[in-house]
Scaffold this motif. Structure first.
Motif, PDB file in Angstrom:
ATOM      1  N   CYS A   6      49.900  25.831  40.705  1.00  0.00           N
ATOM      2  CA  CYS A   6      50.812  24.981  39.940  1.00  0.00           C
ATOM      3  C   CYS A   6      52.152  24.925  40.658  1.00  0.00           C
ATOM      4  O   CYS A   6      52.757  25.972  40.925  1.00  0.00           O
ATOM      5  CB  CYS A   6      51.007  25.516  38.530  1.00  0.00           C
ATOM      6  N   ILE A   7      52.609  23.719  40.982  1.00  0.00           N
ATOM      7  CA  ILE A   7      53.879  23.570  41.688  1.00  0.00           C
ATOM      8  C   ILE A   7      54.800  22.636  40.915  1.00  0.00           C
ATOM      9  O   ILE A   7      54.362  21.869  40.059  1.00  0.00           O
ATOM     10  CB  ILE A   7      53.682  23.035  43.123  1.00  0.00           C
ATOM     11  N   LYS A  50      41.945  31.524  50.928  1.00  0.00           N
ATOM     12  CA  LYS A  50      40.882  30.610  51.383  1.00  0.00           C
ATOM     13  C   LYS A  50      40.475  30.937  52.819  1.00  0.00           C
ATOM     14  O   LYS A  50      39.281  30.987  53.148  1.00  0.00           O
ATOM     15  CB  LYS A  50      41.386  29.170  51.294  1.00  0.00           C
ATOM     16  N   GLU A  51      41.457  31.195  53.681  1.00  0.00           N
ATOM     17  CA  GLU A  51      41.159  31.543  55.070  1.00  0.00           C
ATOM     18  C   GLU A  51      40.441  32.882  55.164  1.00  0.00           C
ATOM     19  O   GLU A  51      39.529  33.058  55.992  1.00  0.00           O
ATOM     20  CB  GLU A  51      42.462  31.565  55.875  1.00  0.00           C
ATOM     21  N   GLN A  52      40.818  33.837  54.322  1.00  0.00           N
ATOM     22  CA  GLN A  52      40.172  35.147  54.311  1.00  0.00           C
ATOM     23  C   GLN A  52      38.694  35.031  53.951  1.00  0.00           C
ATOM     24  O   GLN A  52      37.842  35.730  54.533  1.00  0.00           O
ATOM     25  CB  GLN A  52      40.866  36.062  53.307  1.00  0.00           C
ATOM     26  N   LEU A  53      38.375  34.149  53.016  1.00  0.00           N
ATOM     27  CA  LEU A  53      37.008  34.025  52.525  1.00  0.00           C
ATOM     28  C   LEU A  53      36.197  32.955  53.259  1.00  0.00           C
ATOM     29  O   LEU A  53      35.135  32.554  52.796  1.00  0.00           O
ATOM     30  CB  LEU A  53      37.032  33.717  51.023  1.00  0.00           C
ATOM     31  N   GLY A  54      36.729  32.486  54.373  1.00  0.00           N
ATOM     32  CA  GLY A  54      35.962  31.549  55.181  1.00  0.00           C
ATOM     33  C   GLY A  54      35.869  30.161  54.595  1.00  0.00           C
ATOM     34  O   GLY A  54      34.811  29.526  54.647  1.00  0.00           O
ATOM     35  N   ASP A  55      36.976  29.672  54.043  1.00  0.00           N
ATOM     36  CA  ASP A  55      37.051  28.313  53.498  1.00  0.00           C
ATOM     37  C   ASP A  55      36.149  28.085  52.291  1.00  0.00           C
ATOM     38  O   ASP A  55      35.911  26.938  51.904  1.00  0.00           O
ATOM     39  CB  ASP A  55      36.741  27.258  54.571  1.00  0.00           C
ATOM     40  N   LEU A  56      35.634  29.149  51.682  1.00  0.00           N
ATOM     41  CA  LEU A  56      34.754  28.957  50.524  1.00  0.00           C
ATOM     42  C   LEU A  56      35.499  28.485  49.270  1.00  0.00           C
ATOM     43  O   LEU A  56      35.002  27.625  48.554  1.00  0.00           O
ATOM     44  CB  LEU A  56      33.998  30.259  50.225  1.00  0.00           C
ATOM     45  N   PRO A  57      36.682  29.028  48.966  1.00  0.00           N
ATOM     46  CA  PRO A  57      37.344  28.579  47.738  1.00  0.00           C
ATOM     47  C   PRO A  57      37.779  27.117  47.840  1.00  0.00           C
ATOM     48  O   PRO A  57      38.075  26.602  48.918  1.00  0.00           O
ATOM     49  CB  PRO A  57      38.569  29.498  47.643  1.00  0.00           C
ATOM     50  N   GLU A  58      37.836  26.462  46.694  1.00  0.00           N
ATOM     51  CA  GLU A  58      38.424  25.120  46.606  1.00  0.00           C
ATOM     52  C   GLU A  58      39.770  25.256  45.924  1.00  0.00           C
ATOM     53  O   GLU A  58      39.869  25.820  44.835  1.00  0.00           O
ATOM     54  CB  GLU A  58      37.526  24.180  45.795  1.00  0.00           C
ATOM     55  N   ILE A  59      40.806  24.749  46.564  1.00  0.00           N
ATOM     56  CA  ILE A  59      42.160  24.879  46.030  1.00  0.00           C
ATOM     57  C   ILE A  59      42.615  23.540  45.469  1.00  0.00           C
ATOM     58  O   ILE A  59      42.695  22.544  46.192  1.00  0.00           O
ATOM     59  CB  ILE A  59      43.155  25.349  47.103  1.00  0.00           C
ATOM     60  N   THR A  60      42.933  23.535  44.183  1.00  0.00           N
ATOM     61  CA  THR A  60      43.514  22.370  43.523  1.00  0.00           C
ATOM     62  C   THR A  60      44.991  22.647  43.303  1.00  0.00           C
ATOM     63  O   THR A  60      45.358  23.698  42.783  1.00  0.00           O
ATOM     64  CB  THR A  60      42.842  22.100  42.167  1.00  0.00           C
ATOM     65  N   VAL A  61      45.847  21.707  43.700  1.00  0.00           N
ATOM     66  CA  VAL A  61      47.277  21.840  43.461  1.00  0.00           C
ATOM     67  C   VAL A  61      47.662  20.839  42.384  1.00  0.00           C
ATOM     68  O   VAL A  61      47.274  19.671  42.430  1.00  0.00           O
ATOM     69  CB  VAL A  61      48.090  21.631  44.755  1.00  0.00           C
ATOM     70  N   ASP A  82      43.106  21.605  48.925  1.00  0.00           N
ATOM     71  CA  ASP A  82      42.007  20.651  49.106  1.00  0.00           C
ATOM     72  C   ASP A  82      42.181  19.353  48.326  1.00  0.00           C
ATOM     73  O   ASP A  82      41.820  18.289  48.802  1.00  0.00           O
ATOM     74  CB  ASP A  82      40.684  21.312  48.687  1.00  0.00           C
ATOM     75  N   ARG A  83      42.687  19.446  47.114  1.00  0.00           N
ATOM     76  CA  ARG A  83      42.844  18.250  46.288  1.00  0.00           C
ATOM     77  C   ARG A  83      44.057  18.409  45.391  1.00  0.00           C
ATOM     78  O   ARG A  83      44.498  19.519  45.126  1.00  0.00           O
ATOM     79  CB  ARG A  83      41.599  18.005  45.436  1.00  0.00           C
ATOM     80  N   GLY A  84      44.593  17.262  44.974  1.00  0.00           N
ATOM     81  CA  GLY A  84      45.771  17.294  44.131  1.00  0.00           C
ATOM     82  C   GLY A  84      45.509  16.669  42.773  1.00  0.00           C
ATOM     83  O   GLY A  84      44.662  15.788  42.633  1.00  0.00           O
ATOM     84  N   VAL A  85      46.246  17.132  41.779  1.00  0.00           N
ATOM     85  CA  VAL A  85      46.215  16.547  40.436  1.00  0.00           C
ATOM     86  C   VAL A  85      47.663  16.288  40.028  1.00  0.00           C
ATOM     87  O   VAL A  85      48.494  17.202  40.051  1.00  0.00           O
ATOM     88  CB  VAL A  85      45.535  17.481  39.412  1.00  0.00           C
ATOM     89  N   HIS A  86      47.920  15.041  39.675  1.00  0.00           N
ATOM     90  CA  HIS A  86      49.265  14.648  39.252  1.00  0.00           C
ATOM     91  C   HIS A  86      49.232  14.296  37.773  1.00  0.00           C
ATOM     92  O   HIS A  86      48.661  13.280  37.380  1.00  0.00           O
ATOM     93  CB  HIS A  86      49.744  13.440  40.077  1.00  0.00           C
ATOM     94  N   LEU A 115      41.188  31.731  39.607  1.00  0.00           N
ATOM     95  CA  LEU A 115      42.490  32.301  39.923  1.00  0.00           C
ATOM     96  C   LEU A 115      43.544  31.204  39.863  1.00  0.00           C
ATOM     97  O   LEU A 115      43.344  30.104  40.388  1.00  0.00           O
ATOM     98  CB  LEU A 115      42.453  32.928  41.321  1.00  0.00           C
ATOM     99  N   VAL A 116      44.655  31.490  39.198  1.00  0.00           N
ATOM    100  CA  VAL A 116      45.763  30.545  39.081  1.00  0.00           C
ATOM    101  C   VAL A 116      47.001  31.176  39.703  1.00  0.00           C
ATOM    102  O   VAL A 116      47.408  32.277  39.316  1.00  0.00           O
ATOM    103  CB  VAL A 116      46.045  30.166  37.608  1.00  0.00           C
ATOM    104  N   PHE A 117      47.593  30.480  40.668  1.00  0.00           N
ATOM    105  CA  PHE A 117      48.847  30.902  41.274  1.00  0.00           C
ATOM    106  C   PHE A 117      49.970  30.011  40.762  1.00  0.00           C
ATOM    107  O   PHE A 117      49.824  28.786  40.713  1.00  0.00           O
ATOM    108  CB  PHE A 117      48.801  30.758  42.804  1.00  0.00           C
ATOM    109  N   THR A 118      51.094  30.610  40.402  1.00  0.00           N
ATOM    110  CA  THR A 118      52.304  29.850  40.112  1.00  0.00           C
ATOM    111  C   THR A 118      53.479  30.555  40.779  1.00  0.00           C
ATOM    112  O   THR A 118      53.380  31.721  41.170  1.00  0.00           O
ATOM    113  CB  THR A 118      52.602  29.739  38.590  1.00  0.00           C
TER     114      THR A 118
END
Length: 258
Positions: A6-7, A50-61, A82-86, A115-118
């Motif tokens: 979340c940004i 994501k880099e640690q896990l070999g690009d497996l996670p999908e990151i939505t911002v 990987d993808r954005g939500v506005h 996992l949620v990062f803010t």
């Protein structure tokens, strides 16, 4: 693994700030905008995982606000998301932390994020509440103000900053929410190839009217600059004379009893 970051887009702190005509926020036409600094640490940590896990996670911002927030979303995509939500809301700056958290939770509730990062807080309002409220609304465990992060086989280990300069270590499973503090990492600069790739990545526009937000709990009634203070008084002369003058000034300003 599915990750949500979340940004928020905030005014550049080097901008010239003027109170708006309505008196409850800034005149945005005068401001330059950028991604909130604390959110950059959140984006960077998600991309490192994501880099640690070999690009497996999908990151939505995800970001909430008017059309201009697309710039901040594009930067996060160029950093590696990987993808954005506005969540489109021109009045987002006037919503309180509970409303913002409610909109985020309404979107995230059925998405299955692990996992949620803010960021720890935003640079404009500085409430440090949104990430923790998102966790509460989703029913996720939360650790705030993290300055260290490690992941191993489904377990997250974080170091968090505490009062008095001490640091605590917390372990938790997923799903979870973490809020990121200065010192967690050094956010990367998007490279030109990644900036070009980000232009082709998806940004999904969603109307906030379609989400079940909570009623407003707090309203900003008035915003104003601190009153200007006069200059200091420099006294010269003998110590006894200066002490007598100082006491007189303090009595005049009602700082000490007459």
């Amino acid at each position: 693994m599915k990750i949500l970051v979340c940004i928020k887009q905030v005014p550049d702190m080097e901008s010239r700030f003027r109170v708006s005509g309505a008196g409850d926020w800034f005149e945005e036409g005068d401001l330059a905008f950028r991604m909130n600094e604390y959110d950059e640490y959140a984006v960077e940590q998600a991309v490192r995982l994501k880099e640690q896990l070999g690009d497996l996670p999908e990151i939505t911002v995800l970001s909430i606000g008017p059309d201009r927030v697309g710039e901040a979303i594009r930067k996060a995509l160029a950093m590696g998301c990987d993808r954005g939500v506005h969540l489109q809301d021109p009045e987002a700056s006037r919503k309180d932390p509970w409303q913002i958290a409610s909109l985020i939770a309404a979107f995230a509730r059925d998405q299955g994020f692990d996992l949620v990062f803010t960021g720890m807080q935003s640079q404009d309002r500085g409430s440090a509440q949104v990430g923790i409220m998102v966790a509460e609304l989703l029913g996720y465990p939360c650790v705030s103000t993290i300055v260290g992060f490690a992941y191993d086989n489904g377990v997250i280990t974080v170091r968090r900053e505490l009062e008095g300069g001490t640091r605590g270590v917390v372990k938790l499973g997923m799903p979870a929410v973490v809020t990121c503090q200065l010192g967690l990492n050094v956010p990367r600069y998007p490279t030109l190839p990644n900036i070009m790739k980000a232009k082709k990545k998806e940004i999904l526009p969603l109307a906030t009217a379609g989400l079940s937000g909570e009623e407003r709990r707090a309203v900003t009634l008035r915003l104003h600059r601190p009153e200007k203070r006069g200059g200091g008084v420099v006294m010269e002369g003998e110590v006894n004379d200066m002490a007598e003058r100082l006491v007189g000034i303090l009595k005049q300003k009602a700082v000490v009893p007459r």
